[in-house]
Design a protein around this motif. Structure first.
Motif, PDB file in Angstrom:
ATOM      1  N   GLU A  95     -37.665 -40.704 -69.785  1.00  0.00           N
ATOM      2  CA  GLU A  95     -36.900 -41.653 -70.591  1.00  0.00           C
ATOM      3  C   GLU A  95     -36.912 -43.063 -69.990  1.00  0.00           C
ATOM      4  N   SER A  96     -37.115 -43.157 -68.676  1.00  0.00           N
ATOM      5  CA  SER A  96     -37.093 -44.466 -68.018  1.00  0.00           C
ATOM      6  C   SER A  96     -38.440 -45.178 -68.056  1.00  0.00           C
ATOM      7  N   ILE A  97     -39.510 -44.469 -68.369  1.00  0.00           N
ATOM      8  CA  ILE A  97     -40.849 -45.064 -68.357  1.00  0.00           C
ATOM      9  C   ILE A  97     -40.921 -46.200 -69.378  1.00  0.00           C
ATOM     10  N   GLY A  98     -41.435 -47.332 -68.918  1.00  0.00           N
ATOM     11  CA  GLY A  98     -41.556 -48.502 -69.776  1.00  0.00           C
ATOM     12  C   GLY A  98     -40.328 -49.388 -69.786  1.00  0.00           C
ATOM     13  N   LYS A  99     -39.270 -48.982 -69.109  1.00  0.00           N
ATOM     14  CA  LYS A  99     -38.024 -49.769 -69.045  1.00  0.00           C
ATOM     15  C   LYS A  99     -37.890 -50.389 -67.645  1.00  0.00           C
ATOM     16  N   PRO A 100     -37.099 -51.462 -67.494  1.00  0.00           N
ATOM     17  CA  PRO A 100     -36.901 -52.072 -66.170  1.00  0.00           C
ATOM     18  C   PRO A 100     -36.355 -51.054 -65.170  1.00  0.00           C
ATOM     19  N   ARG A 101     -37.044 -50.914 -64.061  1.00  0.00           N
ATOM     20  CA  ARG A 101     -36.706 -49.876 -63.087  1.00  0.00           C
ATOM     21  C   ARG A 101     -35.315 -50.085 -62.487  1.00  0.00           C
ATOM     22  N   ALA A 102     -34.980 -51.321 -62.139  1.00  0.00           N
ATOM     23  CA  ALA A 102     -33.663 -51.602 -61.549  1.00  0.00           C
ATOM     24  C   ALA A 102     -32.542 -51.295 -62.531  1.00  0.00           C
ATOM     25  N   GLN A 103     -32.772 -51.645 -63.799  1.00  0.00           N
ATOM     26  CA  GLN A 103     -31.755 -51.408 -64.821  1.00  0.00           C
ATOM     27  C   GLN A 103     -31.504 -49.922 -65.030  1.00  0.00           C
ATOM     28  N   GLU A 104     -32.534 -49.118 -64.892  1.00  0.00           N
ATOM     29  CA  GLU A 104     -32.391 -47.669 -65.042  1.00  0.00           C
ATOM     30  C   GLU A 104     -31.709 -47.031 -63.832  1.00  0.00           C
ATOM     31  N   ALA A 105     -31.919 -47.609 -62.649  1.00  0.00           N
ATOM     32  CA  ALA A 105     -31.395 -46.995 -61.415  1.00  0.00           C
ATOM     33  C   ALA A 105     -29.918 -47.266 -61.202  1.00  0.00           C
ATOM     34  N   VAL A 106     -29.445 -48.450 -61.567  1.00  0.00           N
ATOM     35  CA  VAL A 106     -28.074 -48.844 -61.252  1.00  0.00           C
ATOM     36  C   VAL A 106     -27.022 -47.889 -61.817  1.00  0.00           C
ATOM     37  N   PRO A 107     -27.068 -47.501 -63.108  1.00  0.00           N
ATOM     38  CA  PRO A 107     -26.017 -46.595 -63.622  1.00  0.00           C
ATOM     39  C   PRO A 107     -25.952 -45.267 -62.875  1.00  0.00           C
ATOM     40  N   LEU A 108     -27.102 -44.724 -62.507  1.00  0.00           N
ATOM     41  CA  LEU A 108     -27.106 -43.442 -61.789  1.00  0.00           C
ATOM     42  C   LEU A 108     -26.560 -43.599 -60.378  1.00  0.00           C
ATOM     43  N   LEU A 109     -26.835 -44.723 -59.743  1.00  0.00           N
ATOM     44  CA  LEU A 109     -26.279 -44.964 -58.408  1.00  0.00           C
ATOM     45  C   LEU A 109     -24.771 -45.154 -58.479  1.00  0.00           C
ATOM     46  N   ARG A 110     -24.293 -45.838 -59.502  1.00  0.00           N
ATOM     47  CA  ARG A 110     -22.853 -46.085 -59.623  1.00  0.00           C
ATOM     48  C   ARG A 110     -22.085 -44.800 -59.903  1.00  0.00           C
ATOM     49  N   GLU A 111     -22.743 -43.805 -60.495  1.00  0.00           N
ATOM     50  CA  GLU A 111     -22.081 -42.526 -60.737  1.00  0.00           C
ATOM     51  C   GLU A 111     -21.656 -41.843 -59.438  1.00  0.00           C
ATOM     52  N   LEU A 112     -22.303 -42.198 -58.347  1.00  0.00           N
ATOM     53  CA  LEU A 112     -21.975 -41.578 -57.066  1.00  0.00           C
ATOM     54  C   LEU A 112     -20.601 -41.987 -56.556  1.00  0.00           C
ATOM     55  N   ASN A 113     -20.157 -43.208 -56.933  1.00  0.00           N
ATOM     56  CA  ASN A 113     -18.882 -43.723 -56.418  1.00  0.00           C
ATOM     57  C   ASN A 113     -18.371 -44.772 -57.398  1.00  0.00           C
ATOM     58  N   ASP A 114     -17.351 -44.426 -58.158  1.00  0.00           N
ATOM     59  CA  ASP A 114     -16.894 -45.343 -59.204  1.00  0.00           C
ATOM     60  C   ASP A 114     -16.165 -46.569 -58.667  1.00  0.00           C
ATOM     61  N   SER A 115     -15.896 -46.607 -57.362  1.00  0.00           N
ATOM     62  CA  SER A 115     -15.230 -47.782 -56.794  1.00  0.00           C
ATOM     63  C   SER A 115     -16.231 -48.864 -56.365  1.00  0.00           C
ATOM     64  N   VAL A 116     -17.524 -48.567 -56.454  1.00  0.00           N
ATOM     65  CA  VAL A 116     -18.564 -49.503 -56.038  1.00  0.00           C
ATOM     66  C   VAL A 116     -19.129 -50.219 -57.258  1.00  0.00           C
ATOM     67  N   GLN A 117     -19.242 -51.529 -57.160  1.00  0.00           N
ATOM     68  CA  GLN A 117     -19.811 -52.321 -58.235  1.00  0.00           C
ATOM     69  C   GLN A 117     -21.312 -52.505 -57.979  1.00  0.00           C
ATOM     70  N   GLY A 118     -22.110 -52.506 -59.050  1.00  0.00           N
ATOM     71  CA  GLY A 118     -23.548 -52.683 -58.894  1.00  0.00           C
ATOM     72  C   GLY A 118     -24.142 -53.384 -60.090  1.00  0.00           C
ATOM     73  N   GLU A 119     -25.230 -54.087 -59.871  1.00  0.00           N
ATOM     74  CA  GLU A 119     -25.875 -54.804 -60.972  1.00  0.00           C
ATOM     75  C   GLU A 119     -27.379 -54.871 -60.747  1.00  0.00           C
ATOM     76  N   PRO A 120     -28.162 -54.792 -61.834  1.00  0.00           N
ATOM     77  CA  PRO A 120     -29.593 -55.041 -61.729  1.00  0.00           C
ATOM     78  C   PRO A 120     -29.868 -56.526 -61.981  1.00  0.00           C
ATOM     79  N   VAL A 121     -30.741 -57.100 -61.192  1.00  0.00           N
ATOM     80  CA  VAL A 121     -31.155 -58.487 -61.398  1.00  0.00           C
ATOM     81  C   VAL A 121     -32.648 -58.455 -61.678  1.00  0.00           C
ATOM     82  N   LEU A 122     -32.997 -58.635 -62.938  1.00  0.00           N
ATOM     83  CA  LEU A 122     -34.380 -58.441 -63.377  1.00  0.00           C
ATOM     84  C   LEU A 122     -35.195 -59.717 -63.190  1.00  0.00           C
ATOM     85  N   LYS A 123     -35.331 -60.117 -61.949  1.00  0.00           N
ATOM     86  CA  LYS A 123     -36.104 -61.300 -61.602  1.00  0.00           C
ATOM     87  C   LYS A 123     -37.016 -60.971 -60.433  1.00  0.00           C
ATOM     88  N   ASP A 124     -38.000 -61.817 -60.229  1.00  0.00           N
ATOM     89  CA  ASP A 124     -38.913 -61.673 -59.095  1.00  0.00           C
ATOM     90  C   ASP A 124     -38.350 -62.491 -57.945  1.00  0.00           C
TER      91      ASP A 124
END
Length: 539
Positions: A95-124
């Motif tokens: 489901e993640s193929i073809g989508k921004p990798r950082a944007q796909e990873a952040v929600p799954l990482l945040r599921e580990l700890n709901d007190s941690v804030q995270g964001e994808p920055v889709l820039k080089d």
């Protein structure tokens, strides 16, 4: 009656409830035992930037999100490929193929700890390094971690962060198949909570007045046998040292014969053969002639030269208080009215004793430690009045409490080791296996910087690049280099899940040390070989 009983139960419950640990304490209970509330607070206020959302990067973040960092940003504009979906557990597979990798990873990482804030920055990162606004954004983090960044960009990032001693540390990670390494870049890292396993001095040869008075007033010959057999070894040694000095012109045992005689004096005080506390005193007698007044590591800090200025910058602001406290400590030990040692620690080791004697000894050390801490604080206020007003009292207390185990690390900029051919030659002589692996990975970085096509990475090309790094001069390259080059040539850009998992734990552990300023982080390149299962440090 029932109503009264119900009311009593309610009152009791209300009384007990506040003492129960809150949700955060229960969640972080195990790690709070490791780095305490101060370390957890530092973690929760940290902002971590990770450049790349590779399998290794997300594994590192997993081990930072779980203990509760405050915020993380993943800087990556890469689009997810089938290879990413196959080796990165923090992507939604196909489901993640073809989508921004950082944007796909952040929600799954945040599921580990709901007190941690995270964001994808889709820039080089290259784009951000070209603008002042981008540079300011990067330097606003607590720490920056980069994985498999191309060498020119990594050097630009390294130079940006190195140009300001107050800027965030950089952890540069490179992996290729079953080989990897990471380097922590910082100008200076000060540690007052190193959690050393070495016990602080008990001040046996320079006892504080209350301890000396207890030892001198003992009537050992007429003492109750039970009390005699439970006298703490510290008090016994202070007594024997005091008597020895009276008959030896105030000097301590030095020669082997004198040390033997000193131990005989301890044994002579026994009234029963099975008094374990006196056996313990004899076993601890080394403290009398071997325990330094000031540990050599701490003594060296008193003459530590200031950091060389970089682009007109001064020392890191966050370490100003530490260095002022260090300056005060240097004056404290020189004070002729003092003991000539570091402030005494209230921490006592376990020993053969009864509860009454041990508690008495503990209270004496605690009172002496408090008195010496107050004296230190007065000297600190005298020498650095402005800092003394603004310094965090907890930071000062922690510094004094751990003054026997202070550490100051001076780091190097990423890549400086590879430019020092003499250092490389020395490292090859001392740690050939570790240095060979580092050289193979450095050669890989150089080759990919010139041509990012991994199919062009061959064993011959790697050997030529290693020779160029080492330079002429007849330096003999170790046999281990061939094995390292073989693995790098086999998988020059492979980000394997098992290496990612292993690196994730290692790098996150070192990042936590840096963020909390507790424990002692690595200084140099940590080299990892999962082919033969070893790690080492060079550079």
């Amino acid at each position: 009656m029932a109503g009264t009983e119900s009311q009593d139960i309610e009152n009791v419950t209300t009384t007990i409830a506040p003492s129960q640990p809150d949700d955060k304490t229960r969640r972080y209970d195990r790690q709070l035992r490791i780095w305490a509330a101060s370390g957890q607070a530092a973690l929760e206020s940290s902002r971590v930037l990770v450049v790349s959302s590779s399998a290794t990067s997300t594994s590192i973040l997993k081990n930072l999100v779980l203990p509760g960092i405050g915020h993380f940003s993943i800087l990556d504009s890469t689009i997810t490929t089938p290879a990413d979906a196959g080796n990165n557990f923090f992507l939604n597979a196909r489901e993640s193929i073809g989508k921004p990798r950082a944007q796909e990873a952040v929600p799954l990482l945040r599921e580990l700890n709901d007190s941690v804030q995270g964001e994808p920055v889709l820039k080089d990162v290259k784009e951000l390094l070209r603008t002042d606004q981008g540079k300011d954004w990067i330097t606003g983090f607590s720490i920056v971690i980069a994985h498999n960044l191309d060498k020119p960009t990594l050097e630009d990032l390294s130079t940006l962060l190195w140009s300001n001693p107050s800027g965030p540390p950089l952890i540069a990670v490179r992996s290729a198949g079953f080989l990897s390494e990471f380097h922590i870049q910082y100008h200076e890292h000060c540690v007052s909570q190193s959690h050393s396993e070495n016990a602080p001095s008990l001040r046996i040869t320079r006892p504080f007045p209350a301890l000396l008075e207890w030892a001198r007033n003992l009537d050992l010959q007429n003492m109750d046998p039970t009390a005699h057999s439970h006298l703490p070894f510290v008090v016994i040694l202070v007594r024997v040292v005091d008597e020895w000095r009276k008959s030896h012109d105030g000097k301590l045992p030095k020669t082997a014969a004198e040390k033997k005689e000193f131990k005989q004096n301890i044994r002579a005080l026994k009234i029963k053969l099975d008094e374990e506390n006196f056996d313990e005193a004899e076993a601890q007698a080394w403290r009398v002639w071997s325990e330094p007044l000031i540990p050599s590591d701490v003594q060296a800090l008193f003459s530590l030269p200031p950091l060389p200025s970089t682009s007109g910058s001064s020392a890191p602001q966050r370490h100003t208080t530490f260095h002022a406290l260090l300056d005060t400590l240097s004056e404290y030990v020189k004070d002729p009215s003092g003991p000539g040692t570091l402030p005494i620690s209230a921490t006592l080791p376990d020993m053969k004793s009864d509860t009454e004697s041990y508690v008495r000894l503990q209270n004496l050390y605690r009172e002496a430690a408090e008195a010496e801490k107050d004296k230190f604080k007065a000297l600190f206020k005298q020498k650095h009045p402005q800092l003394a007003e603004t310094a965090d009292p907890e930071e000062v207390d922690t510094f004094v409490k751990n003054s026997h185990h202070l550490r100051v690390l001076r780091g190097k900029q990423f890549g400086a080791f590879d430019k020092d051919r003499e250092a490389i030659a020395n490292s090859l002589a001392v740690a050939p296996r570790e240095t060979a692996t580092h050289l193979a990975l450095s050669a890989l970085g150089n080759l990919l910087a010139r041509d990012d096509d991994p199919s062009q990475i061959t064993a011959d090309a790697l050997k030529s690049e290693v020779a160029a790094i080492v330079g002429p001069g007849g330096v003999e390259l170790p046999e281990e280099l061939d094995a390292a080059i073989g693995e790098v040539a086999r998988a020059p850009t492979a980000d394997l899940p098992n290496m990612a998992a292993f690196l994730g734990g290692l790098v996150a552990q070192e990042a936590i040390k840096v963020i909390t300023e507790q424990y002692v982080p690595l200084n140099g390149y940590c080299v990892v070989d999962l082919v033969d299962s070893w790690t080492g440090v060079v550079g």
